[in-house]
Design a protein around this motif. Structure first.
Motif, PDB file in Angstrom:
ATOM      1  N   PRO A   2      16.400 -24.719  -6.971  1.00  0.00           N
ATOM      2  CA  PRO A   2      15.736 -23.794  -7.903  1.00  0.00           C
ATOM      3  C   PRO A   2      16.428 -22.431  -7.853  1.00  0.00           C
ATOM      4  CG  PRO A   2      14.446 -23.971  -5.878  1.00  0.00           C
ATOM      5  CD  PRO A   2      15.705 -24.781  -5.672  1.00  0.00           C
ATOM      6  N   ILE A   3      17.101 -22.075  -8.930  1.00  0.00           N
ATOM      7  CA  ILE A   3      17.813 -20.796  -9.014  1.00  0.00           C
ATOM      8  C   ILE A   3      17.928 -20.445 -10.491  1.00  0.00           C
ATOM      9  CG2 ILE A   3      20.110 -21.880  -9.031  1.00  0.00           C
ATOM     10  CD1 ILE A   3      21.079 -19.492  -7.293  1.00  0.00           C
ATOM     11  N   GLY A   4      17.746 -19.168 -10.827  1.00  0.00           N
ATOM     12  CA  GLY A   4      17.707 -18.776 -12.235  1.00  0.00           C
ATOM     13  C   GLY A   4      18.941 -19.180 -13.015  1.00  0.00           C
ATOM     14  N   ILE A   5      20.121 -18.858 -12.498  1.00  0.00           N
ATOM     15  CA  ILE A   5      21.404 -19.295 -13.049  1.00  0.00           C
ATOM     16  C   ILE A   5      22.293 -19.675 -11.872  1.00  0.00           C
ATOM     17  CG2 ILE A   5      23.477 -18.636 -14.327  1.00  0.00           C
ATOM     18  CD1 ILE A   5      21.830 -16.688 -15.938  1.00  0.00           C
ATOM     19  N   LEU A   6      22.920 -20.824 -11.940  1.00  0.00           N
ATOM     20  CA  LEU A   6      23.801 -21.269 -10.866  1.00  0.00           C
ATOM     21  C   LEU A   6      25.077 -20.425 -10.880  1.00  0.00           C
ATOM     22  CD1 LEU A   6      24.139 -23.462  -8.633  1.00  0.00           C
ATOM     23  CD2 LEU A   6      25.428 -24.789 -10.345  1.00  0.00           C
ATOM     24  N   PRO A   7      25.368 -19.675  -9.805  1.00  0.00           N
ATOM     25  CA  PRO A   7      26.532 -18.774  -9.807  1.00  0.00           C
ATOM     26  C   PRO A   7      27.875 -19.472  -9.992  1.00  0.00           C
ATOM     27  CG  PRO A   7      25.009 -18.166  -8.059  1.00  0.00           C
ATOM     28  CD  PRO A   7      24.526 -19.485  -8.611  1.00  0.00           C
ATOM     29  N   THR A   8      27.971 -20.737  -9.599  1.00  0.00           N
ATOM     30  CA  THR A   8      29.248 -21.448  -9.677  1.00  0.00           C
ATOM     31  C   THR A   8      29.494 -22.092 -11.037  1.00  0.00           C
ATOM     32  OG1 THR A   8      28.104 -23.358  -8.729  1.00  0.00           O
ATOM     33  CG2 THR A   8      29.357 -21.964  -7.210  1.00  0.00           C
ATOM     34  N   LEU A   9      28.559 -21.954 -11.953  1.00  0.00           N
ATOM     35  CA  LEU A   9      28.696 -22.566 -13.273  1.00  0.00           C
ATOM     36  C   LEU A   9      29.955 -22.060 -13.971  1.00  0.00           C
ATOM     37  CD1 LEU A   9      26.788 -24.517 -14.891  1.00  0.00           C
ATOM     38  CD2 LEU A   9      26.044 -22.503 -16.150  1.00  0.00           C
ATOM     39  N   LYS A  10      30.697 -22.992 -14.605  1.00  0.00           N
ATOM     40  CA  LYS A  10      31.910 -22.649 -15.344  1.00  0.00           C
ATOM     41  C   LYS A  10      31.786 -23.121 -16.790  1.00  0.00           C
ATOM     42  CE  LYS A  10      35.043 -22.881 -11.352  1.00  0.00           C
ATOM     43  NZ  LYS A  10      35.449 -21.466 -11.415  1.00  0.00           N
ATOM     44  N   THR A  11      32.645 -22.573 -17.655  1.00  0.00           N
ATOM     45  CA  THR A  11      32.573 -22.973 -19.059  1.00  0.00           C
ATOM     46  C   THR A  11      32.805 -24.474 -19.226  1.00  0.00           C
ATOM     47  OG1 THR A  11      34.918 -22.365 -19.324  1.00  0.00           O
ATOM     48  CG2 THR A  11      33.271 -20.717 -19.948  1.00  0.00           C
TER      49      THR A  11
END
Length: 490
Positions: A126-135
């Motif tokens: 559970p996290i607002g936006i995953l920091p490792t997310l990539k395009t």
């Protein structure tokens, strides 16, 4: 948007029929609100928690349908992107120990869901936006293959006629053009529901609008998107822009966005909010069932579907269950960092709403709606560092104050509101105590992440630093300790 939609192609006749249906259902709602005894009942709470599925390298895993099939529980549902899921917690009475009851269910669910996810080489976060997310993780290839999402993607894209334009200026700046709605799926939230009697709805909703910026600043947990340090609660800006179907011309931009804080204080009752949604927003899903118009209580399925395609940060809900009732859905809180943190912020908000509601009309002249809206976006941008406009009732003036000072001053008032709802003394002490510690330590999820990135990026570089950040975040989340007591990132 949670309703099942099987049809994906619509004609002008479908839209015309649906608009007629909305008008009829709006009239039904007015009759219902005028019916003695409608919606009267004990206050209750519910919640929805959106989640990420990630792998050992802290990147998203597109396996939500496989997890859903194995988990096999009606309270677990799919979300827009294949790496997201949503769990709907069972409603609980406000009296007694509602927050710990919800926490127990949440923790039990998360533990079991984690076990199921492990069978698909994933874990749950559970996290607002995953920091490792990539395009590369986002796009139509990552969208959950469900008719309602295809309809949503096509409808918003067709209305806009061009790429969605994301412009967020925070600690760093992001300027991005994107061809579909899947950026919205980067956001995961904790949506808290509060049942109120119709006669109290106006004042409760206005109180919710007033105090929501306080809860948003306290709970902020989404400071990084696509490797950029942006707002403390970047979800607010990203959600609005990622599905903004208005063309970027002066005339179109005067129309309201479908993700919005609101247009003003409620003057009479919930009817005006549903009426406003019909006047201001074209339907996206002209889907009509064959429900008899004289059914009691009416389902109002068209009105509910339309309202679900307008993403108010505080949303009015009509539910036909239990004889029909009204709820306020508090939609601005992010997922995470822990169940305790999420429910602590919810307790603060509910306590303040209930305590302020009886005298909200004496406060509103001191804070025009545009200042409340300004507070909301400022809280999203700066989190616990924000300064907000707040009415000084004793001095009869509007002041700009640190949000931390406002929250510290109002926590005893939140306790009074919870006590009025017959929440137990132990429950009030525990969950408001967690919020008090967050304020004392000046550490919520956003601040912990931002400080962690600063340490890790200098040592490991940005990409590896973000991976390590998520791993340490997950370790702390699994321990269950409130974020105010998480150790600093090393």
């Amino acid at each position: 948007m949670g309703q099942s939609i099987e049809k994906t192609q619509f004609t002008e006749q479908d839209f015309a029929k649906f608009r007629d249906r909305l008008d009829n259902e709006l009239s039904q709602l007015r009759k219902l609100l005028n019916t003695p005894g409608f919606g009267v009942g004990q206050p209750s709470f519910g919640a929805e928690l959106e989640l990420y599925a990630i792998n050992e390298q802290a990147h998203p895993v597109c396996c939500n349908k496989a997890i859903l099939a194995e988990f096999n529980h009606p309270q677990l549902t799919l979300e827009l992107n294949k790496f997201n899921l949503e769990y709907n917690l069972a409603p609980v009475a406000a009296a007694g120990a509602p927050f710990s009851t919800l926490q127990t269910e949440m923790e039990t669910m998360l533990q079991r869901l984690g076990t199921v996810a492990a069978n698909h080489h994933a874990s749950i976060l559970p996290i607002g936006i995953l920091p490792t997310l990539k395009t590369a993780d986002i796009g139509l290839h990552a969208m959950t293959d469900e008719p309602r999402y295809h309809v949503l993607a096509k409808a918003l894209r067709d209305k806009r006629g061009s790429d969605f334009h994301i412009r967020i200026a925070g600690i760093e700046k992001l300027n991005l053009h994107w061809s579909d709605v899947t950026l919205e799926g980067a956001n995961t939230s904790f949506q808290f529901h509060y049942r109120v009697d119709p006669v109290d709805f106006r004042d409760a909703f206005n109180a919710a609008q007033l105090v929501t910026p306080l809860g948003l600043a306290l709970a902020a947990n989404s400071p990084v998107f696509l490797g950029k340090k942006l707002w403390h609660e970047t979800r607010v800006a990203l959600f609005k822009q990622s599905i903004d179907c208005r063309m970027e011309d002066p005339l179109s931009m005067r129309l309201p966005a479908r993700v919005l804080f609101g247009h003003g204080w409620v003057r009479e009752d919930v009817h005006e909010l549903f009426s406003e949604s019909i006047y201001l927003f074209e339907p996206l899903f002209p889907f009509c069932d064959e429900e008899p118009l004289d059914a009691m209580p009416p389902k109002l399925s068209g009105l509910r579907l339309h309202q679900g395609s307008i993403w108010c940060w505080n949303r009015p809900i009509y539910d036909p269950s239990a004889g029909g009732h009204l709820r306020i859905e508090l939609r601005s809180l992010p997922a995470g960092p822990t169940p305790t943190d999420m429910l602590s912020t919810s307790a603060v908000l509910i306590g303040l709403i209930e305590a302020i509601r009886p005298f909200i009309n004496s406060i509103l002249p001191g804070i025009p709606f545009r200042y409340a809206e300004h507070n909301f976006y400022r809280a999203a941008k700066d989190g616990l560092n924000a300064h907000l406009f707040w009415p000084n009732i004793d001095a009869n003036k509007l002041e700009e104050r640190p949000v931390v000072d406002i929250l510290e001053e109002l926590l005893p008032l939140a306790a009074t509101g919870l006590k009025n709802l017959k929440v137990s003394a132990n429950e009030i002490s525990h969950y408001l105590g967690v919020a008090e510690q967050t304020l004392e330590q000046r550490q919520n999820g956003a601040i912990w992440q931002l400080e962690g990135i600063r340490v890790l990026e200098s040592r490991l570089g940005l990409d590896n630093g973000l991976i390590e950040l998520v791993k340490q975040y997950q370790e702390n989340y699994l321990r269950g300790t409130p974020v105010s007591h998480w150790p600093k990132v090393k």
